[in-house]
Design an enzyme around this catalytic site. Structure first.
Site, mmCIF file in Angstrom:
data_model
loop_
_atom_site.group_PDB
_atom_site.id
_atom_site.type_symbol
_atom_site.label_atom_id
_atom_site.label_comp_id
_atom_site.label_asym_id
_atom_site.label_seq_id
_atom_site.Cartn_x
_atom_site.Cartn_y
_atom_site.Cartn_z
ATOM 1 C CD GLU A 186 -3.209 -0.997 1.984
ATOM 2 O OE1 GLU A 186 -3.254 -0.106 2.847
ATOM 3 O OE2 GLU A 186 -4.138 -1.820 1.821
ATOM 4 C CD GLU A 235 -3.809 -5.926 3.009
ATOM 5 O OE1 GLU A 235 -4.655 -5.179 3.526
ATOM 6 O OE2 GLU A 235 -2.577 -5.755 3.113
#
Ligand code: AHR
Length: 503
Positions: A173, A305
């Site tokens: 991320e 995720e």
């Protein structure tokens, strides 16, 4: 009545076992308590790993485990987690709950765990706050089998042989907690970092995963790929094996108040399913951008995720992300796994967040107690798809269900065939009210298929297992089917997940 037409002559992509993967972060009670209790614990363990949990995960056939984060990965300094435990550095886990991280679970412990689980390894390296040197030395420490400073250090720490790193994430991320970078900047960093992920063992190359988008950030995908492919000659193929995608389903769509994991209205039930169904569009649209740069689909889309992110259970540490899992979670899991199977030409791995005691977990623990969630059973029921070949399949006459604002297709399905010719059909019925008769037929009906196994998971939308009542939701034998001329007719119960094995 819907018809499921299976084209058993249309053999499509191989369903990578890794689509059934999992994610474990130093967050709340995932690693500590959930997986690792230490050698001196009263809870039965082997080298510190909980025996009950390891056994359950093996039974579910866990194929790959991602570690150590998440946001934690871009603050993790691997050298803090090696060597004698009493000398390991302690730190505050600033992302998750502000608790002390004593680094007693580090690199050696991760490989011990994956050895016990018999699964592949996915290490997420630190790009956000680390350095190229730190990352390349970690790779050397883990995988080099010769004389070198890092290989020698590994040996000093008691592990003579190198381990296998199957996947390596170059940051996590990085558009957010991993450094708040812009796509072009990250992509340049990716190019530099990945250069130093050396393949010391040519027979076991490390698959490199580039940080991909947050949900529907198509700008990120396009700009990262454009930058990565700029001035990158063909001979450098292997500079990227996967591009990640993160997408969570927030029941209320409001991050400030996500909604309870167990108490919700029918409208929120359907809204959650609809929110999760967005995965189909995300894969299609990010996949289309990837096709422009990689038409041969050499690079996998890695959904590392995903899952429901609800409010934490009342009275628990807000930074620990501990939530329950109901039949709603089971339907979300079944829907997504069916979607991933159907896109297995591009989706090569997916890791639900997270393995134990965090977000949409497959297992919850409380001291020495352990329970399996409805999500666990879905992964177990779908395990036959791992490594099988996707078959062409089509639902005819499938209706929509839901409330006025929140409609979803009633049935989701995918079909595969394994090496022994056994066909696995997985279905979800998203309706809270009505069962559905599904007429299953094969385009080539020369082979007379018989049901060799039929398993169902069903219950009320908010049904869930607790430590007091651990078996409210569990898989059961399914009997509501009959043979037809060349096929099968099944009645899929409302709010259920079904697996049929046809041999
Ligand atoms: O899974 C919880 C967190 O969600 C992860 O650490 C991060 O990558 C994501 O934002």
């Amino acid at each position: 009545m819907a018809k499921l037409i299976i084209n058993n002559e249309n053999k499509k992509s191989k369903i990578a076992p890794e689509i059934y993967g999992h994610f474990s972060e130093h967050l709340g009670r995932c690693i500590y308590e959930g997986l690792f209790v230490g050698e001196n614990s009263d809870i039965p363990n082997v080298n510190g790993m909980r025996t009950d949990v390891v056994e359950a995960l093996k039974e579910m056939k866990i194929p790959v485990l991602r570690w150590p984060g998440g946001c934690f990965a871009d603050e993790y300094h691997w050298m803090d987690g090696i060597g004698p435990k009493e000398k390991r550095k302690k730190m505050i886990n600033t992302h998750w709950g502000g608790v002390v991280e004593d680094n007693s679970f580090g690199t050696h412990e991760f490989f011990e765990l994956t050895k016990q689980l018999g699964c592949k390894t996915y290490i997420n390296a630190n790009l956000g706050s680390g350095s190229v040197r730190e990352m390349s030395e970690w790779v050397e420490y883990m995988t080099f089998n010769g004389v070198s400073p890092m290989a020698d250090l590994r040996k000093e720490n008691g592990h003579e042989e190198p381990w296998t790193v199957d996947y390596l994430g170059v940051g996590n991320e990085n558009w957010g907690c991993g450094g708040n970078m812009r796509p072009v900047y990250y992509a340049d960093e990716y190019r530099r970092y990945q250069t130093y992920v050396r393949n010391y063992d040519g027979n076991k190359p490390i698959s490199k995963i580039c940080c991909g988008p947050n949900g529907d950030d198509y700008h990120w995908t396009k700009n990262v790929l454009e930058t990565c492919f700029d001035h990158t000659p063909e001979w450098q193929h292997g500079f990227m094996d996967g591009l990640s995608l993160h997408y969570y389903t927030i029941p209320t769509k409001d991050w400030g108040h996500k909604g309870s994991a167990t108490e919700f209205t029918e409208d929120l039930f359907y809204q959650t399913l609809k929110g999760s169904y967005f995965m189909e569009e995300l894969i299609t649209r990010h996949g289309a951008i990837m096709d422009q740069f990689d038409p041969q689909k050499k690079i996998g889309l890695i959904v590392d995720e995903w899952g429901i992110w609800a409010d934490v259970e009342p009275g628990t540490n807000p930074g620990f992300l501990y939530q329950q899992s109901t039949m709603r979670d089971a339907l979300v899991a079944g829907m997504n796994l069916n979607i991933f199977n159907k896109h297995s030409d591009r989706v090569r791995m997916a890791c639900i967040a997270q393995l134990i005691n965090v977000l949409q977990s497959v297992i919850l623990t409380d001291g020495e107690k352990m329970i399996k969630t409805p999500t666990y059973y879905v992964f177990k029921m779908f395990r036959h798809h791992q490594g099988a070949t996707l078959l062409g399949s089509e639902l005819v006459g499938n209706s929509n269900v839901g409330t006025e604002k929140n409609e979803v297709p009633k049935i989701f399905e995918s079909v595969s065939e394994d090496e022994q010719g056994v066909v696995t059909v997985t279905l979800t019925n998203n309706s809270l009210e009505a069962a559905e008769d599904v007429d299953i037929m094969f385009t080539n009906s020369e082979k007379a298929y018989k049901v060799s196994e039929a398993v169902v998971l069903s219950g009320k939308m908010d049904a869930h297992n607790t430590f007091e009542n651990p078996e409210v939701v569990k898989e059961a034998e399914f009997k509501d089917y009959e043979s037809t001329d060349g096929g099968l007719k099944v009645k899929v119960p409302a709010c259920s997940v079904l697996t049929l094995r046809l041999a």
